[in-house]
Write an enzyme that holds these catalytic residues in place. Structure first.
Site, PDB file in Angstrom:
ATOM      1  N   LYS A 181       0.855  -1.204   0.000  1.00 30.55           N
ATOM      2  CA  LYS A 181       0.000   0.000   0.000  1.00 30.55           C
ATOM      3  C   LYS A 181       0.879   1.238   0.000  1.00 30.55           C
ATOM      4  O   LYS A 181       2.057   1.204   0.396  1.00 30.55           O
ATOM      5  CB  LYS A 181      -0.941   0.028   1.207  1.00 30.55           C
ATOM      6  CG  LYS A 181      -0.270   0.052   2.595  1.00 30.55           C
ATOM      7  CD  LYS A 181       0.064   1.417   3.133  1.00 30.55           C
ATOM      8  CE  LYS A 181       0.683   1.348   4.531  1.00 30.55           C
ATOM      9  NZ  LYS A 181       1.516   2.494   4.906  1.00 30.55           N
ATOM     10  N   ASP A 208      -2.182  -0.875  10.795  1.00 31.60           N
ATOM     11  CA  ASP A 208      -2.649  -0.809   9.400  1.00 31.60           C
ATOM     12  C   ASP A 208      -3.027  -2.179   8.850  1.00 31.60           C
ATOM     13  O   ASP A 208      -3.368  -2.324   7.673  1.00 31.60           O
ATOM     14  CB  ASP A 208      -1.640  -0.085   8.491  1.00 31.60           C
ATOM     15  CG  ASP A 208      -0.278  -0.759   8.470  1.00 31.60           C
ATOM     16  OD1 ASP A 208      -0.120  -1.815   9.115  1.00 31.60           O
ATOM     17  OD2 ASP A 208       0.626  -0.226   7.806  1.00 31.60           O
TER      18      ASP A 208
END
Ligand code: C5P
Length: 277
Positions: free
Chosen positions: A8, A133
């Protein structure tokens, strides 16, 4: 059974406050990068083991988030041991979420392989125990993240067709490594009137340079001047927008699809990967 944990980037990252539990509240847009991924395979076995390939740093099996994900589910569900093969392509300590993505994939693989029927909401609870995350990687699309990063809302932003390059700032010709905990320890939280969703909704990509901010860039500037130089190098090569990802050290540049990035060169960075979004 095989899966491909993806990387990401963060499009903007506001650190909005320090919490009583010592974590920070943030506001960010997590954006999946599918052309950079690890590979994670589960095989039946008599006892749990994990073999990691292509990893420059040697993490002990117990410290690997994939092993921690296995033990989390093993504590609550009757699951037999597995042999795990993990091929690393996403660099660690780069702000690209590699370890968290591997752990989220492990939760999903175990859920599917052993037909545990754990609902997404509960998988998110497990994921948050592994990393702030980690819950994002259970989703298959760009998501706004708030709280520690676990309050997730789908983002409609499309970057299809744009070209993305992921790079490492260099120090003594080696990729810079930044620990997440150290980066958070030095950041100064700042409350904002506008949410990141407001900013993204009201600006075009070519204006992001002046509006879309990763707060870590300010706090890391003194200790790691290489980051600013790396981002300047991306702009010199024609980036529409360039930034640090997460708490670093990886940076990225978004380019017009017509730009040919093969052979892109700079003294300020080493290329991790590049591709079309
Ligand atoms: O959650 P994770 O283990 O990835 O976080 C690593 C470290 O980063 C935490 O121990 C904490 O110091 C810091 N952190 C934070 N606020 C967040 C996420 C991480 O302060 N939202």
């Amino acid at each position: 059974m095989l899966s491909f944990p993806f990387a990401k980037i963060n499009l903007g990252l506001h650190i909005t406050g320090k919490r009583a539990d010592h974590y920070h509240n943030l506001d960010t847009l997590f954006f999946p990068v599918r052309f950079l991924h690890d590979a994670l395979e589960l095989v039946d076995a008599d006892q749990y083991s994990i073999t990691t390939y292509n990893s420059p740093e040697s993490i002990s099996p117990e410290r690997n988030l994939v092993t921690k994900a296995f033990h989390l589910l093993e504590a609550d569900y009757k699951i037999p041991p597995v042999e795990v093969h993990l091929v690393k392509r996403i660099p660690s300590k780069a702000g690209l979420g590699g370890g968290s993505s591997d752990a989220a994939s492990m939760l999903m693989l175990l859920n599917r392989y052993f037909k545990l029927n754990i609902p997404l909401e509960k998988l998110c609870d497990y994921a948050l125990q592994l990393g702030s995350d980690c819950p994002f990687f259970l989703h298959n699309q760009p998501m706004y993240g708030q709280g520690r990063g676990e309050i997730l809302n789908p983002a409609t932003l499309q970057l299809k067709g744009y070209r993305l390059i992921l790079v490492s700032p260099l120090r003594n010709h080696k990729p810079l490594e930044i620990s997440t905990a150290d980066a958070f320890a030095h950041v100064i939280p700042l409350r904002r009137a506008d949410s990141l969703a407001d900013i993204i909704a009201s600006t075009v990509i070519s204006d992001w340079k002046d509006h879309l901010k990763n707060d870590f860039q300010d706090s890391l500037r003194t200790g790691f001047p290489e980051i600013d130089r790396c981002i300047a190098g991306l702009y010199e090569n024609g980036a529409l927008y360039a930034s640090l990802s997460g708490s670093g050290s990886a940076c990225y540049g978004l380019f017009d699809p017509a730009v040919d990035l093969h052979g892109i060169k700079s003294q300020t960075f080493g290329v991790i990967a590049q591709g079309l979004l």
